[in-house]
Design a protein around this motif. Structure first.
Motif, PDB file in Angstrom:
ATOM      1  N   CYS A 107       1.264  -1.639   0.502  1.00  0.00           N
ATOM      2  CA  CYS A 107       0.148   0.012   0.014  1.00  0.00           C
ATOM      3  C   CYS A 107       0.918   1.242  -0.095  1.00  0.00           C
ATOM      4  CB  CYS A 107      -1.185   0.468   1.256  1.00  0.00           C
ATOM      5  SG  CYS A 107      -1.723  -1.391   0.773  1.00  0.00           S
ATOM      6  N   ASN A 108       2.503   0.796   1.163  1.00  0.00           N
ATOM      7  CA  ASN A 108       2.819   2.612   1.031  1.00  0.00           C
ATOM      8  C   ASN A 108       4.094   2.298   1.276  1.00  0.00           C
ATOM      9  OD1 ASN A 108       2.760   2.878   3.514  1.00  0.00           O
ATOM     10  ND2 ASN A 108       0.953   5.207   2.759  1.00  0.00           N
ATOM     11  N   SER A 109       5.187   2.871   0.850  1.00  0.00           N
ATOM     12  CA  SER A 109       6.261   2.816   2.165  1.00  0.00           C
ATOM     13  C   SER A 109       7.341   4.113   2.520  1.00  0.00           C
ATOM     14  CB  SER A 109       7.697   2.103   1.067  1.00  0.00           C
ATOM     15  OG  SER A 109       7.498   0.904   0.829  1.00  0.00           O
ATOM     16  N   SER A 110       7.475   4.436   2.957  1.00  0.00           N
ATOM     17  CA  SER A 110       7.571   5.937   3.558  1.00  0.00           C
ATOM     18  C   SER A 110       8.993   5.989   4.185  1.00  0.00           C
ATOM     19  CB  SER A 110       6.521   6.980   4.228  1.00  0.00           C
ATOM     20  OG  SER A 110       6.872   7.915   3.801  1.00  0.00           O
ATOM     21  N   TYR A 111       9.339   7.107   4.611  1.00  0.00           N
ATOM     22  CA  TYR A 111      11.417   6.910   5.633  1.00  0.00           C
ATOM     23  C   TYR A 111      10.734   8.302   5.933  1.00  0.00           C
ATOM     24  CZ  TYR A 111      12.105   4.661   1.575  1.00  0.00           C
ATOM     25  OH  TYR A 111      12.086   3.459   0.388  1.00  0.00           O
ATOM     26  N   PHE A 112      10.955   7.837   7.788  1.00  0.00           N
ATOM     27  CA  PHE A 112      10.209   9.012   8.731  1.00  0.00           C
ATOM     28  C   PHE A 112      11.876   8.985   8.911  1.00  0.00           C
ATOM     29  CE2 PHE A 112       6.694   6.937   8.249  1.00  0.00           C
ATOM     30  CZ  PHE A 112       5.850   8.501   8.588  1.00  0.00           C
ATOM     31  N   THR A 113      12.387  10.425   9.243  1.00  0.00           N
ATOM     32  CA  THR A 113      13.453  10.703   9.912  1.00  0.00           C
ATOM     33  C   THR A 113      13.336  11.193  11.955  1.00  0.00           C
ATOM     34  OG1 THR A 113      14.956  11.730   8.315  1.00  0.00           O
ATOM     35  CG2 THR A 113      14.953  12.546  10.450  1.00  0.00           C
ATOM     36  N   MET A 114      13.776  10.385  12.286  1.00  0.00           N
ATOM     37  CA  MET A 114      13.197  11.008  13.762  1.00  0.00           C
ATOM     38  C   MET A 114      14.737  10.981  14.715  1.00  0.00           C
ATOM     39  SD  MET A 114      10.165   9.478  13.322  1.00  0.00           S
ATOM     40  CE  MET A 114       9.659   9.136  15.275  1.00  0.00           C
ATOM     41  N   VAL A 115      14.248  11.839  15.671  1.00  0.00           N
ATOM     42  CA  VAL A 115      16.011  12.123  16.787  1.00  0.00           C
ATOM     43  C   VAL A 115      15.542  11.933  17.806  1.00  0.00           C
ATOM     44  CG1 VAL A 115      16.635  14.254  17.501  1.00  0.00           C
ATOM     45  CG2 VAL A 115      15.909  14.680  15.416  1.00  0.00           C
ATOM     46  N   ALA A 116      16.806  11.332  18.319  1.00  0.00           N
ATOM     47  CA  ALA A 116      16.333  10.959  20.038  1.00  0.00           C
ATOM     48  C   ALA A 116      15.938  12.141  20.540  1.00  0.00           C
ATOM     49  CB  ALA A 116      17.514   9.905  20.723  1.00  0.00           C
ATOM     50  N   LYS A 117      15.161  12.337  21.298  1.00  0.00           N
ATOM     51  CA  LYS A 117      16.060  13.156  22.783  1.00  0.00           C
ATOM     52  C   LYS A 117      15.513  13.238  24.225  1.00  0.00           C
ATOM     53  CE  LYS A 117      14.528  16.816  19.727  1.00  0.00           C
ATOM     54  NZ  LYS A 117      15.254  18.082  19.391  1.00  0.00           N
ATOM     55  N   GLY A 118      16.560  14.790  25.209  1.00  0.00           N
ATOM     56  CA  GLY A 118      16.862  13.602  26.367  1.00  0.00           C
ATOM     57  C   GLY A 118      16.274  14.510  27.060  1.00  0.00           C
ATOM     58  N   GLU A 119      16.861  15.122  28.397  1.00  0.00           N
ATOM     59  CA  GLU A 119      16.563  15.635  28.792  1.00  0.00           C
ATOM     60  C   GLU A 119      16.203  17.324  28.539  1.00  0.00           C
ATOM     61  OE1 GLU A 119      15.627  15.533  32.872  1.00  0.00           O
ATOM     62  OE2 GLU A 119      15.659  13.354  32.206  1.00  0.00           O
ATOM     63  N   GLY A 120      14.666  18.070  29.060  1.00  0.00           N
ATOM     64  CA  GLY A 120      15.220  19.174  28.446  1.00  0.00           C
ATOM     65  C   GLY A 120      14.456  19.423  27.064  1.00  0.00           C
ATOM     66  N   GLY A 121      14.433  18.236  26.688  1.00  0.00           N
ATOM     67  CA  GLY A 121      14.553  18.156  25.131  1.00  0.00           C
ATOM     68  C   GLY A 121      15.487  18.471  24.342  1.00  0.00           C
ATOM     69  N   LYS A 122      16.803  17.910  24.587  1.00  0.00           N
ATOM     70  CA  LYS A 122      18.175  18.039  24.088  1.00  0.00           C
ATOM     71  C   LYS A 122      18.260  16.684  23.179  1.00  0.00           C
ATOM     72  CE  LYS A 122      21.754  19.550  25.584  1.00  0.00           C
ATOM     73  NZ  LYS A 122      23.207  20.300  26.383  1.00  0.00           N
ATOM     74  N   ASN A 123      18.721  17.113  21.923  1.00  0.00           N
ATOM     75  CA  ASN A 123      19.155  15.652  21.376  1.00  0.00           C
ATOM     76  C   ASN A 123      19.632  14.951  21.876  1.00  0.00           C
ATOM     77  OD1 ASN A 123      17.333  17.338  19.466  1.00  0.00           O
ATOM     78  ND2 ASN A 123      18.689  17.753  17.633  1.00  0.00           N
ATOM     79  N   LEU A 124      20.472  13.974  21.415  1.00  0.00           N
ATOM     80  CA  LEU A 124      20.517  12.492  21.937  1.00  0.00           C
ATOM     81  C   LEU A 124      22.059  11.637  20.898  1.00  0.00           C
ATOM     82  CD1 LEU A 124      18.898  11.226  25.238  1.00  0.00           C
ATOM     83  CD2 LEU A 124      20.979  12.603  24.661  1.00  0.00           C
ATOM     84  N   PRO A 125      23.240  11.065  21.251  1.00  0.00           N
ATOM     85  CA  PRO A 125      23.432  10.366  19.950  1.00  0.00           C
ATOM     86  C   PRO A 125      22.874   9.445  20.182  1.00  0.00           C
ATOM     87  CG  PRO A 125      25.086  11.431  21.870  1.00  0.00           C
ATOM     88  CD  PRO A 125      23.768  11.702  22.486  1.00  0.00           C
ATOM     89  N   VAL A 126      22.674   8.860  19.181  1.00  0.00           N
ATOM     90  CA  VAL A 126      22.677   7.604  18.764  1.00  0.00           C
ATOM     91  C   VAL A 126      22.828   6.531  18.286  1.00  0.00           C
ATOM     92  CG1 VAL A 126      20.152   8.390  18.244  1.00  0.00           C
ATOM     93  CG2 VAL A 126      21.770   8.005  15.718  1.00  0.00           C
ATOM     94  N   PRO A 127      22.807   5.645  18.739  1.00  0.00           N
ATOM     95  CA  PRO A 127      23.985   4.306  17.546  1.00  0.00           C
ATOM     96  C   PRO A 127      24.173   3.615  16.665  1.00  0.00           C
ATOM     97  CG  PRO A 127      22.318   3.198  19.712  1.00  0.00           C
ATOM     98  CD  PRO A 127      22.225   4.718  19.207  1.00  0.00           C
ATOM     99  N   GLY A 128      25.424   3.688  16.672  1.00  0.00           N
ATOM    100  CA  GLY A 128      25.667   3.551  15.111  1.00  0.00           C
ATOM    101  C   GLY A 128      24.817   2.166  14.304  1.00  0.00           C
ATOM    102  N   LEU A 129      24.817   2.046  13.253  1.00  0.00           N
ATOM    103  CA  LEU A 129      24.382   1.049  12.659  1.00  0.00           C
ATOM    104  C   LEU A 129      25.331  -0.129  11.943  1.00  0.00           C
ATOM    105  CD1 LEU A 129      21.486  -0.230  11.593  1.00  0.00           C
ATOM    106  CD2 LEU A 129      21.885   1.171   9.761  1.00  0.00           C
ATOM    107  N   ILE A 130      24.988  -1.177  12.171  1.00  0.00           N
ATOM    108  CA  ILE A 130      26.001  -2.344  12.024  1.00  0.00           C
ATOM    109  C   ILE A 130      25.016  -2.292  10.865  1.00  0.00           C
ATOM    110  CG2 ILE A 130      27.341  -4.664  11.803  1.00  0.00           C
ATOM    111  CD1 ILE A 130      27.003  -3.850  15.174  1.00  0.00           C
ATOM    112  N   ILE A 131      25.864  -2.685   9.509  1.00  0.00           N
ATOM    113  CA  ILE A 131      24.939  -3.291   7.517  1.00  0.00           C
ATOM    114  C   ILE A 131      25.447  -4.421   7.602  1.00  0.00           C
ATOM    115  CG2 ILE A 131      24.927  -2.965   5.548  1.00  0.00           C
ATOM    116  CD1 ILE A 131      25.459   0.415   6.286  1.00  0.00           C
ATOM    117  N   LYS A 132      24.905  -5.241   7.879  1.00  0.00           N
ATOM    118  CA  LYS A 132      25.334  -6.451   7.251  1.00  0.00           C
ATOM    119  C   LYS A 132      25.322  -7.193   6.146  1.00  0.00           C
ATOM    120  CE  LYS A 132      25.198  -9.155  11.461  1.00  0.00           C
ATOM    121  NZ  LYS A 132      26.355  -9.521  12.062  1.00  0.00           N
ATOM    122  N   ASP A 133      24.448  -6.674   5.196  1.00  0.00           N
ATOM    123  CA  ASP A 133      24.144  -7.581   3.936  1.00  0.00           C
ATOM    124  C   ASP A 133      23.761  -6.472   2.557  1.00  0.00           C
ATOM    125  OD1 ASP A 133      21.636  -6.698   4.424  1.00  0.00           O
ATOM    126  OD2 ASP A 133      20.812  -8.315   4.635  1.00  0.00           O
TER     127      ASP A 133
END
Length: 181
Positions: A107-133
């Motif tokens: 029916c559809n596909s889409s791409y959402f950009t999501m940002v991790a948030k911490g205390e007081g709405g500050k952006n938080l670092p996220v784990p990197g991605l392990i690419i397997k294939d």
């Protein structure tokens, strides 16, 4: 928290029966309902990957390819396609299934950009991605290209950079009339 994770570690799917309350005036499932489900699973996937509260920063192109009928099962699948420093691109795929025939349709596909948030709405670092294939590499590269294209497009059409004369030919054979002051 891990420094890197595979897409598989955060992958999610949900299935929901489409009810009459989900329908629009045309009797099909309302696109807004599907978008809400997509945003929810993107949030869950990104939060699982980052182990943090996440917010939707943007949604890249949503094309409704096939209508969804009341009474069908809708399955949404979400996976991390790209990781930046504090953001993630979550790929979401939507399929419906007719419960009586077993027929499924994309029916559809889409791409959402999501940002991790911490205390007081500050952006938080996220784990990197392990690419397997190869598929993971294709998804990562496509997300990176999409991000670069959006930046170029946004800066190209910035008010300070835009020159009307360069785009007059775009109006030819279009349903538009120029009436500039």
């Amino acid at each position: 928290m891990k420094k890197f994770k595979t897409a598989k570690e955060s992958r999610l799917s949900i299935t929901e029966l489409m009810l009459p309350s989900h329908s629009n005036f045309g009797g099909k499932v309302h696109g807004g309902h599907i978008l809400s489900l997509m945003d929810q699973i993107a949030f869950a996937c990104a939060s699982k990957h980052s182990q943090a509260y996440c917010v939707t920063a943007s949604v890249n192109r949503v094309d409704f390819l096939n209508p969804i009928e009341v009474g069908e099962l809708v399955t949404l699948r979400a996976s991390i396609n790209f990781t930046g420093r504090t953001s993630m691109v979550v790929g979401v795929r939507v399929e419906s299934e007719n419960v009586t025939t077993g027929d499924t349709k994309h029916c559809n596909s889409s791409y959402f950009t999501m940002v991790a948030k911490g205390e007081g709405g500050k952006n938080l670092p996220v784990p990197g991605l392990i690419i397997k294939d190869k598929q993971g590499m294709r998804r990562f590269a496509r997300s990176k290209e999409r991000k670069l294209s959006a930046f170029k497009r946004d800066s190209k059409y910035d008010t300070k950079n835009f020159k009307v004369e360069e785009y007059l030919e775009y109006l030819e054979n279009e349903n538009v009339k120029m009436d500039l002051d």
